[in-house]
Structures are given as structure tokens and as C-alpha cells.
Design an enzyme around this catalytic site. Structure first.
Site, PDB file in Angstrom:
ATOM      1  N   HIS A 149      53.341  38.452  35.883  1.00  0.00           N
ATOM      2  CA  HIS A 149      54.478  38.973  36.638  1.00  0.00           C
ATOM      3  C   HIS A 149      55.241  37.859  37.371  1.00  0.00           C
ATOM      4  O   HIS A 149      55.589  38.001  38.542  1.00  0.00           O
ATOM      5  CB  HIS A 149      53.985  40.045  37.610  1.00  0.00           C
ATOM      6  CG  HIS A 149      54.984  41.095  37.933  1.00  0.00           C
ATOM      7  ND1 HIS A 149      56.245  40.807  38.416  1.00  0.00           N
ATOM      8  CD2 HIS A 149      54.926  42.445  37.838  1.00  0.00           C
ATOM      9  CE1 HIS A 149      56.894  41.939  38.613  1.00  0.00           C
ATOM     10  NE2 HIS A 149      56.124  42.943  38.267  1.00  0.00           N
ATOM     11  N   GLU A 179      58.308  40.471  31.473  1.00  0.00           N
ATOM     12  CA  GLU A 179      56.889  40.803  31.340  1.00  0.00           C
ATOM     13  C   GLU A 179      56.622  41.265  29.909  1.00  0.00           C
ATOM     14  O   GLU A 179      57.062  42.334  29.496  1.00  0.00           O
ATOM     15  CB  GLU A 179      56.536  41.910  32.327  1.00  0.00           C
ATOM     16  CG  GLU A 179      56.821  41.537  33.774  1.00  0.00           C
ATOM     17  CD  GLU A 179      57.039  42.766  34.642  1.00  0.00           C
ATOM     18  OE1 GLU A 179      56.086  43.522  34.845  1.00  0.00           O
ATOM     19  OE2 GLU A 179      58.179  42.965  35.101  1.00  0.00           O
ATOM     20  N   ARG A 226      53.668  51.439  34.582  1.00  0.00           N
ATOM     21  CA  ARG A 226      53.269  52.732  35.154  1.00  0.00           C
ATOM     22  C   ARG A 226      52.427  53.613  34.240  1.00  0.00           C
ATOM     23  O   ARG A 226      52.586  53.583  33.015  1.00  0.00           O
ATOM     24  CB  ARG A 226      54.525  53.501  35.570  1.00  0.00           C
ATOM     25  CG  ARG A 226      55.220  52.823  36.734  1.00  0.00           C
ATOM     26  CD  ARG A 226      56.527  53.497  37.119  1.00  0.00           C
ATOM     27  NE  ARG A 226      57.106  52.789  38.264  1.00  0.00           N
ATOM     28  CZ  ARG A 226      57.756  51.624  38.168  1.00  0.00           C
ATOM     29  NH1 ARG A 226      57.941  51.051  36.991  1.00  0.00           N
ATOM     30  NH2 ARG A 226      58.211  51.030  39.257  1.00  0.00           N
ATOM     31  N   HIS A 283      50.897  48.979  37.837  1.00  0.00           N
ATOM     32  CA  HIS A 283      50.167  47.712  37.704  1.00  0.00           C
ATOM     33  C   HIS A 283      48.676  47.804  38.046  1.00  0.00           C
ATOM     34  O   HIS A 283      48.128  46.945  38.741  1.00  0.00           O
ATOM     35  CB  HIS A 283      50.843  46.632  38.556  1.00  0.00           C
ATOM     36  CG  HIS A 283      52.262  46.344  38.141  1.00  0.00           C
ATOM     37  ND1 HIS A 283      52.695  46.380  36.843  1.00  0.00           N
ATOM     38  CD2 HIS A 283      53.361  46.000  38.878  1.00  0.00           C
ATOM     39  CE1 HIS A 283      53.981  46.079  36.785  1.00  0.00           C
ATOM     40  NE2 HIS A 283      54.419  45.853  38.004  1.00  0.00           N
TER      41      HIS A 283
HETATM   42  C1  GLA Z   1      57.615  45.961  37.523  1.00  0.00           C
HETATM   43  C2  GLA Z   1      58.042  47.331  37.675  1.00  0.00           C
HETATM   44  C3  GLA Z   1      59.030  47.344  38.756  1.00  0.00           C
HETATM   45  C4  GLA Z   1      58.485  46.802  40.028  1.00  0.00           C
HETATM   46  C5  GLA Z   1      57.960  45.469  39.864  1.00  0.00           C
HETATM   47  C6  GLA Z   1      57.237  44.999  41.101  1.00  0.00           C
HETATM   48  O1  GLA Z   1      58.590  45.179  37.008  1.00  0.00           O
HETATM   49  O2  GLA Z   1      58.568  47.893  36.504  1.00  0.00           O
HETATM   50  O3  GLA Z   1      59.466  48.634  38.930  1.00  0.00           O
HETATM   51  O4  GLA Z   1      57.440  47.597  40.437  1.00  0.00           O
HETATM   52  O5  GLA Z   1      57.088  45.474  38.757  1.00  0.00           O
HETATM   53  O6  GLA Z   1      57.857  45.320  42.259  1.00  0.00           O
END
Ligand code: GLA
Length: 382
Positions: free
Chosen positions: A211, A347, A112, A137
């Protein structure tokens, strides 16, 4: 060195070279199998490429979104299963209901950015928001929705695919033409290695990751709550109610975030903890212990029934550990219905919202610099 030992060394080196050359000849760089995966709404054909090693492990990747669609690895009895969530058809990835980023390459900015904004060199940049008040993202059309150029870069014994994308200056509001390559290669020991490289022609920020959603019992299996997870981190970055880091760096000691010893995912996930409540489970950034820029083991997942083990090695400073909290059974993929907490993501990346936190490792990239980063997903059994 005596004359005699000189000749002995010379001849054994020559013999070794000849042997190696022979071995290389019998193991030609195979061409990656490639098959059509359909056409995007603007008529561009995209493909599936399969990397297969000598142990039978297979990784399938599409150049749509730089997405890993399948990873087939053996369990402790040698039975192969697909261990990542994915879709059979391109439509699965392009459908509106898919907001999960299954297997995709994430950019320009993973996780974010608060209120979709950041300041760089005194300029305020605005990125479209797509997650409540924030950007998630990379904005509404991130790297996961782009068509990448693909090149087979396999070498003997090591199938490899290189994807390239030029993100134009101003795309989703980010400054600079960003040239990105992501190289996926598969070693004989079941290491899936991902190398990222990027350059820019204007000062910019970036945070790249993959991801993939793993379920080592096989994609579509009920839950990952029995998986044992270890994370090599003494600290994490707590978030506010919209999952933006507060800027604090907090010790994991005595909290449900302490995974320094292998612990079942489900052991503490429902505890009365504010951080767990905000995210409906784990969805946080761990501050990895290893020194910046060095490759080290970041995390390990052990699935007790299949005996499959996944180790994640990276040179990145952070790890977002996400337990599929937003999966709700509304999408069906290759493995069946993807339910709440039926997969986990590891991730490897920089910390979320870094451009807005001067105490976090920098995510800035300037002209003349080359961003490099490597992550290895290592599969084995126990
Ligand atoms: C990341 C974010 C999560 C969610 C996933 C996708 O892990 O931190 O909050 O948005 O991606 O759904």
C-alpha cells in the site's frame, strides 16, 4: 563441430566463467544496513533496513507491518527525493490517526470484504468490520500491524530483504495457519521487486498487496493531479456506496476510468460521475488486460516537473488505483503534511470482495498449493 571450433568455444566459455567469477568477487553481497526503529507496545523491537543499489536508489523497509517507509530516486537532473509517504518514527505508524496504511504489506485480504463475511466450503467466516459495514485490508489488526521476521537475502549486486509472518489459524477470523513471505529486492536498473509467497494448512482466502503512496514530485508535495497515468485495462469493477463491487465488469470506454492513453489524474476526477462521488475520487479496481498469471505492464505514472516515471508490472489480475481521497492533512510524515490527493496508490491484487463474487478470479488457497505473486515498481526518468 570441428575440433578447432570445439576448443575455441570451450576456451571462450571458460574465459567468460573466469570473468564472471572475478566480477562476483569484486561485488560482494553487501549486508543490509539495519537500524532500530523503536519498540511496539508489547515490547518488541523493530528495525529499518535499507536496500541501496549501484545507481544510488534507496528503499527503506521496516519489519513492522512489512512497511516501505522511504524510496529515494533521482529526477531527470539526478536529484534524489523520497517519493513515498511515510513516518520518521514507529509511533507514526502505530498512532490511531494513521488509518492510511502508508507503505504497508496488506493481508490477509486486501481491500474490502462485504459485511466482513464470506463462505468457503460451506462454512461462514466472520472478519471484524473496520470500514463502515465492511472489512478493509484484513480486519482491525491486519498484516500492516504485525511484526515480521526479517532476513537479509542479498546477493551480489542485488540487495534484498525477506520478511516472514505466520498468521495463525483463526487470526481475524480467517481459517488456516498461513505462512507468508514477502521478499523485497532492488535491481541496478531501479526495479523494486516484491515477491509474495504463501502456504496454508486449511482452505482459506488471501489477497496480498503493498500500500505505498507515491508522489513522484517528492512526498509532501501538494498534489498528484498533474501526474499522467496509464492503466492497461479495458474494464473495471464498479462499486456500491460502501465501495463494495456490485459484481459487474464494466467497460472503461467513454468514462473517466479510461486510462488506456496517458491522462492527467485531475483531468476528470471531479466529473459528475456516481463512481467518483462514492469514493471522492478514484478508488477502484481495474481489470488488467494481460492473461492471468503472466507478468505485464499494468500502469505507468509520469510526473511532468521532475520527469520521474513509475511503471508497475504484475502478474495479478487487478489494480486498485486510489488517489489519496481520504488523506485530509491531519497527519504529518517525513515529507510534511499529507493533504487530500497528495499521493496515489497502485495496489496490484485480486479484485475486492472476490470471495463473495463467483465470477471474479478465485482468491482461494488450499493445503498443498503455494501462492506466488510478483510486482515490480520500476523507476526511471524522461
Ligand atoms: C484502499 C481503499 C481505500 C482506502 C485506502 C486506505 O485504497 O480502497 O478506500 O481505504 O485503501 O485509506
Amino acid at each position: 563441430m570441428t575440433k578447432r571450433s570445439f576448443f575455441a568455444t570451450f576456451f571462450s566459455a571458460a574465459a567468460l566463467l573466469a570473468l564472471t567469477a572475478g566480477a562476483l568477487r569484486t561485488q560482494p553481497a553487501a549486508t543490509l544496513p539495519k537500524q532500530s526503529f523503536g519498540k511496539t507496545s508489547d515490547g518488541r523491537e523493530v528495525y529499518l533496513y535499507t536496500l541501496k543499489n549501484s545507481s544510488g536508489m534507496e528503499v527503506t523497509i521496516t519489519n513492522y507491518g512489512g512497511t516501505i517507509t522511504q524510496i529515494k530516486v533521482p529526477d531527470r537532473h539526478g536529484k534524489f527525493d523520497d517519493v513515498v509517504l511515510g513516518f520518521e518514527n514507529l509511533d507514526g505508524y502505530t498512532q490511531k490517526a494513521n488509518t492510511a496504511y502508508f507503505g504497508a504489506t496488506i493481508g490477509r485480504y486486501g481491500n474490502r470484504l462485504a459485511h466482513g463475511t464470506f463462505t468457503l466450503d460451506g462454512h461462514v467466516y466472520h472478519i471484524p468490520t473496520n470500514d463502515g459495514p465492511n472489512t478493509l485490508h484484513g480486519g482491525t489488526t491486519g498484516f500492516n500491524k504485525r511484526v515480521w521476521d526479517a532476513k537479509d537475502v542479498s546477493t551480489p549486486g542485488r540487495p534484498a530483504l525477506e520478511l516472514h509472518y505466520l498468521s495463525p489459524d483463526g487470526e481475524q477470523g480467517f481459517p488456516g495457519n498461513l505462512n507468508v513471505t514477502v521478499r523485497f529486492s532492488l535491481a541496478a536498473n531501479n526495479d523494486l521487486r516484491i515477491d509474495y509467497r504463501a502456504t496454508t494448512d486449511k482452505d482459506t482466502v488471501l489477497n496480498l498487496t503493498n500500500h505505498s503512496y507515491f508522489n513522484l514530485a517528492g512526498a509532501g508535495s501538494e498534489s498528484i493531479l498533474n501526474d499522467k497515468v496509464t492503466i492497461a485495462a479495458d474494464r473495471m469493477t464498479p462499486v456500491n456506496s460502501t465501495l463494495i463491487p456490485t459484481g459487474e465488469i464494466q467497460s472503461v470506454a467513454g468514462t473517466p476510468f479510461d486510462f488506456r492513453k496517458a491522462t492527467a489524474v485531475g483531468a476528470r476526477i471531479n466529473e459528475n460521475n456516481q463512481q467518483l462521488k462514492y469514493a471522492r475520487g478514484y478508488d477502484d479496481n481495474w481489470v488488467l488486460n494481460h492473461p492471468a498469471g503472466t507478468m505485464a505492464l499494468a500502469a505507468k505514472v509520469e510526473e511532468p516537473n521532475s520527469g520521474r516515471v513509475l511503471e508497475v508490472l504484475t502478474d495479478q489480475p487487478g489494480l486498485q488505483f486510489y488517489t489519496g481521497n481520504f488523506l485530509d492533512g491531519s497527519v504529518t510524515g517525513i515529507g510534511g503534511v499529507y493533504r487530500h490527493r497528495s499521493a496515489l496508490c497502485l495496489e496490484t491484487q485480486h479484485f475486492p470482495d472476490s470471495p463473495n463474487h463467483s465470477n471474479f478470479p478465485t482468491t482461494e488457497l488450499r493445503p498443498g498449493q503455494t501462492f506466488h505473486s510478483t510486482t515490480i515498481y520500476r523507476f526511471s526518468t524522461e
